[in-house]
Scaffold this motif. Structure first.
Motif, short mmCIF file in Angstrom:
data_model
loop_
_atom_site.label_atom_id
_atom_site.label_comp_id
_atom_site.label_asym_id
_atom_site.label_seq_id
_atom_site.Cartn_x
_atom_site.Cartn_y
_atom_site.Cartn_z
N TYR A 3 -0.09 5.93 6.01
CA TYR A 3 0.41 6.99 6.88
C TYR A 3 -0.42 8.25 6.67
CZ TYR A 3 4.63 4.15 7.20
OH TYR A 3 5.51 3.12 7.42
N SER A 5 0.23 12.12 6.31
CA SER A 5 1.32 13.06 6.06
C SER A 5 0.76 14.47 6.04
CB SER A 5 2.00 12.76 4.73
OG SER A 5 2.69 11.55 4.80
N ILE A 7 0.96 18.12 4.71
CA ILE A 7 1.46 18.74 3.48
C ILE A 7 0.99 20.20 3.45
CG2 ILE A 7 1.36 18.68 0.95
CD1 ILE A 7 0.81 15.67 1.17
N LEU A 42 7.50 9.80 -0.59
CA LEU A 42 6.37 9.88 0.34
C LEU A 42 5.41 8.73 0.11
CD1 LEU A 42 5.46 11.73 2.62
CD2 LEU A 42 4.13 13.01 0.97
N CYS A 45 -0.80 8.82 -2.95
CA CYS A 45 -1.84 9.59 -2.26
C CYS A 45 -3.18 8.88 -2.40
CB CYS A 45 -1.92 10.99 -2.84
SG CYS A 45 -0.39 11.92 -2.67
N ARG A 73 -3.81 17.20 5.77
CA ARG A 73 -3.25 15.87 5.98
C ARG A 73 -3.80 14.94 4.91
NH1 ARG A 73 -3.90 14.30 12.20
NH2 ARG A 73 -6.03 14.91 11.74
N ILE A 76 -1.53 8.35 2.92
CA ILE A 76 -0.50 7.93 1.97
C ILE A 76 -0.27 6.43 2.10
CG2 ILE A 76 1.94 8.18 1.33
CD1 ILE A 76 0.49 10.74 0.81
#
Length: 193
Positions: A3, A5, A7, A42, A45, A73, A76
């Motif tokens: 994904y 994400s 942040i 989440l 990373c 971004r 993930i």
């Protein structure tokens, strides 16, 4: 499985990185902070995808570093429940299997989630491990082995983020644990199908 994400993070940029262009210095510091770390709820990373916004650059009294608010971004890794993934056998014991994706090793297949009927026998080459066997048809004595030579397809049953233990456990702490199953058609070592 993967994904993007968004942040937002308040980042202290050390003076040693100020010789680099600002975008490169911030990306390098974000990678030092986040890569190969698990953010609860989440996922793991994997990499900084892009930096969307940089604000600030304040230097607080008594601190030689500049502080920025960065919106970026991150790629993930977080598999969803029901997803089929292929991994390699890392370890097997009487409790089940432990699989690896190469970049993530905390995948467990408990013994009760192996194809039924399954049994294990001690590995002659490695006394700390076992070899699991699926006895497909007892009349024809068809046995299929999980020996670690092939990729193993499994379905994700759960993704958990256990709380950090207060006392140091005997085995290393895993901040994200995936539990899977092989007990369905098409799952298991790819040579079975």
């Amino acid at each position: 499985m993967f994904y993007l994400s968004l942040i937002e993070h308040t980042l202290r940029l050390p003076p040693s990185l100020l010789s680099l262009p600002l975008q490169d210095a911030i990306k390098k510091e974000l990678e030092n902070i986040f890569l190969d770390k698990v953010i609860a709820s989440l996922g793991l990373c994997i990499s900084v995808y892009d930096i969307r916004k940089i604000e600030g650059g304040f230097i607080f009294p008594g601190d030689g570093a500049s502080t920025y608010v960065v919106e970026f971004r991150m790629v993930i890794f977080r598999p969803f429940v029901g997803e089929i993934i292929a991994g390699k056998l890392k370890e097997s014991n009487k409790d089940g299997l432990r699989l690896s994706l190469g970049f993530f090793d905390d995948i467990y297949i408990p013994a009760h989630r192996l194809p039924k009927p399954s049994s294990y026998e001690h590995d002659q080459e490695n006394r700390y491990q076992v070899i699991w066997t699926w006895e497909y048809d007892s009349e024809d004595n068809n046995k299929f082995y999980i020996d670690g030579l092939d990729e193993i397809k499994f379905r994700v049953d759960s993704v958990e983020y256990p709380p950090v233990p207060i006392e140091q456990p005997e085995k290393p702490f895993a901040p994200m644990v995936i539990t899977g199953t092989l007990d369905d058609d098409g799952l298991g070592p790819v040579t079975w199908w």
